[in-house]
Enzyme design. Sequence first.
Site, PDB file in Angstrom:
ATOM      1  CE  LYS A  30      -3.544   2.333   2.694  1.00 14.18           C
ATOM      2  NZ  LYS A  30      -4.584   2.254   3.712  1.00 14.18           N
ATOM      3  CD  GLU A  51       9.296  -5.928   7.338  1.00 12.64           C
ATOM      4  OE1 GLU A  51       9.004  -4.837   6.798  1.00 12.64           O
ATOM      5  OE2 GLU A  51       9.068  -6.169   8.537  1.00 12.64           O
ATOM      6  N   GLY A  80      -4.875  -2.015   4.869  1.00 13.08           N
ATOM      7  CA  GLY A  80      -4.097  -3.163   4.405  1.00 13.08           C
ATOM      8  C   GLY A  80      -4.791  -4.490   4.677  1.00 13.08           C
ATOM      9  NE  ARG A  81      -6.594  -3.898  10.793  1.00 10.56           N
ATOM     10  CZ  ARG A  81      -5.975  -2.720  10.904  1.00 10.56           C
ATOM     11  NH1 ARG A  81      -4.845  -2.506  10.253  1.00 10.56           N
ATOM     12  NH2 ARG A  81      -6.487  -1.758  11.653  1.00 10.56           N
ATOM     13  CD  GLU A  88      -1.931  -4.426  11.299  1.00 10.80           C
ATOM     14  OE1 GLU A  88      -2.509  -4.177  10.232  1.00 10.80           O
ATOM     15  OE2 GLU A  88      -0.734  -4.772  11.341  1.00 10.80           O
ATOM     16  CG  HIS A 106      -5.277 -35.947  16.472  1.00 10.59           C
ATOM     17  ND1 HIS A 106      -5.592 -37.148  17.052  1.00 10.59           N
ATOM     18  CD2 HIS A 106      -6.238 -35.709  15.547  1.00 10.59           C
ATOM     19  CE1 HIS A 106      -6.675 -37.644  16.477  1.00 10.59           C
ATOM     20  NE2 HIS A 106      -7.093 -36.783  15.555  1.00 10.59           N
ATOM     21  CE  LYS A 114       5.649  -1.018  10.072  1.00 12.89           C
ATOM     22  NZ  LYS A 114       4.646  -0.384   9.234  1.00 12.89           N
TER      23      LYS A 114
END
Length: 547
Positions: free
Chosen positions: A214, A220, A275-276, A361, A392, A512
Amino acid sequence: MATADPTATTPLRERAAWRALEAHHAQLRNLHLRELFAEDPLRGERLAAEGAGLYLDYSKNRITDETLRLLIELARESGLAARTEAMFRGERINVSENRSVLHIALRMPKGTPLVVEGVDVAAQAHAVLERMAAFCERIRSGEWKGHTGKPIRNIINIGIGGSDLGPVMAYEALRHYTRRDLTFRFVSNVDSTDFAEATHDLAAEETLFIVASKTFTTLETMTNAHTARAWSLSALGEEAAIAKHFVALSTNADEVAAFGIDTDNMFGFWEWVGGRYSMGSAIGLSTMLAIGPGAFRDLLAGFHAMDEHFRTAPLERNLPALMGLLAVWYGDFFGAQTAGVMPYSQYLKRFPAYLQQLTMESNGKHVTLDGRRVDYDTGAVYWGEPGTNGQHSFYQLIHQGTKLIPVDLIGFAKNLNPIRDHHDILMSNVFAQAEALAFGKTEEDVRAEGTARAIVAHRVFEGNRPTNVILAQKLTPRTLGALVALYEHSVFTQGTVWSIDSFDQWGVELGKVLAKRIIPELESQDEPELDHDSSTNALIRRYRRLR
Ligand code: F6P
């Protein structure tokens, strides 16, 4: 700020419905689901709702009709209806970033305008969708050629957070519908292993990189994008190759151009898409490439069906509102700290990871919209694994541990890969887990089985563990859209009750900034002067010695 019910400005714990819920909880907290079901033979059918192709059985929750009435009253007092309308109208309900919140505009039917501040945002979204579709057709047909004239066979999405989790979740969820002759990979981690493993067996001349960000400044993603650029150039030789092998998905045309991607090869979106909340925007390009533009439209139609359900269905039958209110009930009144989401579908293996960003978030906030510290719990820790695998490993703790963990179990009537009786076995486990969690197994039952006295207590299941069961006919693009929107609006409902900003994410900033300061201290040839706390200083020195 959005117009809302005036009572919504009353601090949460002073709202009448909140107070009534506190008193009600004190009365009901020891009531067992066994009693609630025994009292009302129709409970299992009554406490269920349907919308956008999803069926929600919420009868195995620790609630009575009075609980529901009070929770719905709480939603009213919190101004849920007004805030929902404010979101759908494009008011700037993301107050800390002064932004509208319009992911719902990404999935409106073509031709239905949504004019916000003088701009038809729905038409804007469709214009981008059409460019995306045309591009996808060129790649999928082989018309788009790489630098050496070969068609594209490999697509690598580079992005992180909302620019990765939605695309990777959707790709895995809809794999059944994907073009099997195209290879899709997703690189998110700045750990170079992610890039190395994603590319080691691929030919650069057949590989397209989608740089999804965005902001187009995320450390990263930009690091991986530069590595991808170098990888492509070392194989293809010329700068001109970039135009054939890189596209960008972003709101930031300047940064895209500065990186060297022609903005003709950029698919845009807008600051009003969080973003999400972006998997229905240009960020969905990899999804569209994988499943095709028609199926992508079905995905958006599923989102829209749930958007409309949320906007119009009465709260008593409104799936996202009910789920959101139940989350508040467990988090704030029963003190539940976590919530499990267990999809009984291997295709949904990344759905819990996707939901973690969406829920945590969004609602991991400690101040209200007007900046006061909250005096109640907000967002829970979400986690999960596909069933039956989780059974399990960690279900033991849900059944017999000391923590209350409300669980959503998600299942489908039809399997996309039916083989022998696998699907009935799979689904029997959905129903069995919900039943076992709710009703447990009493000491009398355990004794009656002839269990040795010394281990009777070990074999008792208290039950009274709440679940929602979500059922759909089949996992399709449309169902997936509805399912994601269900959780989006549940998150919104919770955030509205808590009066928090579910659409900002300031909590990711500090780390950050500190990482940016530390990078040169790790990279410098000379021993750097360190000015952190003694622990951070020692860790940096040790790292420099050990590497
Ligand atoms: O660091 C968190 C975050 O800002 C998320 O909200 C976002 O989805 C992700 O980083 C990626 O951001 P971008 O798409 O701008 O690269």
